[in-house]
Design an enzyme around this catalytic site. Sequence first.
Site, short mmCIF file in Angstrom:
data_model
loop_
_atom_site.label_atom_id
_atom_site.label_comp_id
_atom_site.label_asym_id
_atom_site.label_seq_id
_atom_site.Cartn_x
_atom_site.Cartn_y
_atom_site.Cartn_z
N GLY A 148 0.14 9.31 0.39
CA GLY A 148 0.87 10.48 -0.07
C GLY A 148 2.25 10.58 0.56
N VAL A 173 -3.47 -6.85 8.20
CA VAL A 173 -4.88 -7.17 7.98
C VAL A 173 -5.06 -7.67 6.56
CG1 VAL A 173 -7.24 -6.30 8.02
CG2 VAL A 173 -5.55 -5.38 9.62
N PRO A 219 -14.29 3.29 2.40
CA PRO A 219 -14.31 1.82 2.31
C PRO A 219 -12.93 1.19 2.33
CG PRO A 219 -15.95 2.76 0.84
CD PRO A 219 -15.17 3.91 1.39
N ASN A 241 -10.41 2.02 3.94
CA ASN A 241 -9.85 2.03 5.29
C ASN A 241 -10.69 1.24 6.28
OD1 ASN A 241 -7.55 3.47 4.73
ND2 ASN A 241 -8.46 5.46 5.21
N GLY A 291 0.84 -1.19 0.00
CA GLY A 291 0.00 0.00 0.00
C GLY A 291 0.87 1.23 0.00
N ASP A 316 -10.42 10.15 7.93
CA ASP A 316 -10.30 9.63 6.56
C ASP A 316 -11.01 8.29 6.45
OD1 ASP A 316 -9.59 9.75 3.89
OD2 ASP A 316 -7.64 8.79 4.20
#
Length: 828
Positions: free
Chosen positions: A79, A150, A195, A197, A76, A192
């Site tokens: 920024g 996860v 979906p 997250n 992942g 933030d």
Amino acid sequence: MNGERSLFCAALELTSPTARAAFLDEACADTPDSRARLESLLRAAAAAGDFLNAAEPHAELPGTRIDRYILREPIGEGGFGVVYRAEQEQPVRRNVALKIIKLGMDTRAVVARFEAERQALALMEHPNIARVFDGGATAGGRPYFVMELVSGVPITRFCDERKLPLAERLELFLQTCRAVHHAHQKGVIHRDLKPSNVLVAFADGRPVVKVIDFGIAKATHEPLTSAPALTRQEAIIGTPAYMSPEQIGLGHAHVDTRSDIYSLGAVLHELLSGTPLLDLAALASASHPDVQRAICDSEPAPPSRRVAALSPEARRGAGARRSCTPERLIADLRGDLDRIVLKCVEKDPGRRYETTDDLARDLVRFLHHEPVQARPRTPGYRAAKFIRRRRAAVTVAAAAAVALLSIGFYHTQRISAERDRAQSEARKAAKVSELLTELVTAGDPFRTPSPQGTLEASAARVRREFATQPDVRAEILNAVGRVHLRRGDHEKALPILTEALAAGREIGRLDVRLAQTLSDLGVLRREKGEIAAAIPLFEETLALRRQLWGNDHNEVAISLVELGRAHSSLERLEQAEPLFREALAIRQKVLGPEHREIAVSLGDLGSILWQKGELAAAEPLLLGSLAMHRSTVGNEHPNVAQALANLALLRVDQGDLAAAEHLLHEALPATRRALGETHWRTARQLGNLALVWRKQGRFREAAAALDEALPLARKTLGPDQPLIAALSVERAQVHLAEGEAAAAELLLREALRVQRLSYGESGWRIGTTKSVLGAALLALGRIGAAETLLVEASRALPSVPGPRGRETQPTSARLAALQHARLTALPR
């Protein structure tokens, strides 16, 4: 220049030239020179293209080692940071997620935000929030932290792939609400929520939500970091499609927990209808002012209307992904669910749900066919809900109509009362949150002790402001009492917890606060040596929690553990062991494979087996407890010190005194750092080390440790405490070894008196003290009195390894010496 560098990084992330220009218009309105420099830098970056990134997209490649972690592959990227799947090697082997700041992005602002995320996650302890295991900095100084890996998918994708109906989608969304509510209670806003997250993965065959990425979290009550870079005006923070109107502005001073409720509403809209609240494609290429207008001015359509506006084919697809027809889907969305979503995404935060818990309650009402708070409560609406819940009881004809009118009137009155109570609860919740924040205990008073004056002021304020609200008094007084309890200050904890218990009983209904206070009072009684008085408190707590939570809940496991420890203290090992085993099974089921509470249960069960003499069975449990404590709470937590001591005592009975000493040399300073020099646990660790030194023949060192421990324990705990008796017996053993039998006798007689208060006349502790006292009397030539004690001790002490049998063989030797003394005393 640091400010310009931060603005440059933010502008570089905006891919739309229009959005970038709008951002510079606002950010540099008063600094044209700064804007010129930024535009020059941005043109140079555009000309460079991907040259730099192509050479080294991230500094770390698969196989790179960072401390005890080996990076495997990126999974992942945001920024400012990159997330890798990594393998942890020590103290346990497992896969983790390791997040690290990108090269070139380690500006002051970014590092501050990164550190804020780490601190935000560290506050959380919830099964639906990804946990933080570790953190540090690379050799080059870039910060990183290590999280639970996860292996899930976004909640919307999970539900669509499995064609989950609306009810099952709402059950998953309720897990999300509970996670966010936990964060809000810890003083953290996510900011933030979207979906991607909110991930869902299977655990023990059940879908479990994990909320991730608190990277732009904001503390509600105080800054998570003191770095000023977090509060400066900056680029859009968050994801526009899920962002509240108050968050879209360049300043975020007015963002509070209701901003997360807006984002949850946007996620719920998409989960129910399959369409986003706002047009994602349009927002991606829009300028900042256009994005701001879309969020702040456009009125969102309710989910049912969005589905109805789809093409026929898209409507069929939306229905199929929810295991129903399009017509059924629109009908189910229209009404309550539409109203719930629209209440979440109100432009004015004051018109949204006050707390995430309020949102969750409304969804539960919907699932139970009860009137929801989000919808005007007309009599017809309440009657329709009543009929839905009691369809079989509603008959036809005029009689049924009359009955329905009567019931409708009653229901109107009841729901009105419920509304008033809910509003009152919201106001009280805000007050409770304010006061609990003052206590700054986080979830762990061991780690963040509050100033003494704050505790006393909070208790006084509770009595003054909530004299007629026992539920609030019970909650906050319990929190204050628990802090005193964790510090070992029993004398201050007892009256406050007693007052909290009275308030809890005053509530007059089944209540979690009453259960918590009963449990804390039980712990207090047990630590004071009043073990028989502690057991009924723990038994009542366990019964209450089973009623409140069912059998598979960690609160039930906590009660099982506390009750088991009380039975263990009274040497009822056969009663304690099944309680510890049940607690461990519950925790492994509901908390996943690795959790601090599981580490506690492993230690408890290992200690029971050690006391029973089953050393081989105890060893892997105690080793596992220590490793899991290290990985879940870090090396500085007092739980780690206790796990080290448990393992050290096992090593004593295995005959490995060098290993035991090594473990205790780590446990003692860890306890001092975590709890302070004056805590009773520090005295207990000194006693453990003295035991090892005595067995090694290092009597002077053992005496010094005990002469430090005994005054400390007496000052902290007061008189007549089991720990003081245990330390006195150990000090008497040293006196005997040094030929000071008279001094030993005085300590042993006082220790026996204290032990009888807690343990009665039976058990290995009483037997051990009688045996050592018999040895002292034998050394003093009082053979008759010594014989009585030694015979009683021999009957009480079993021939098993472990603490119960430590004095068995010495007792036999003392009896043999006594017989020899008798023979030598006979006339020749």
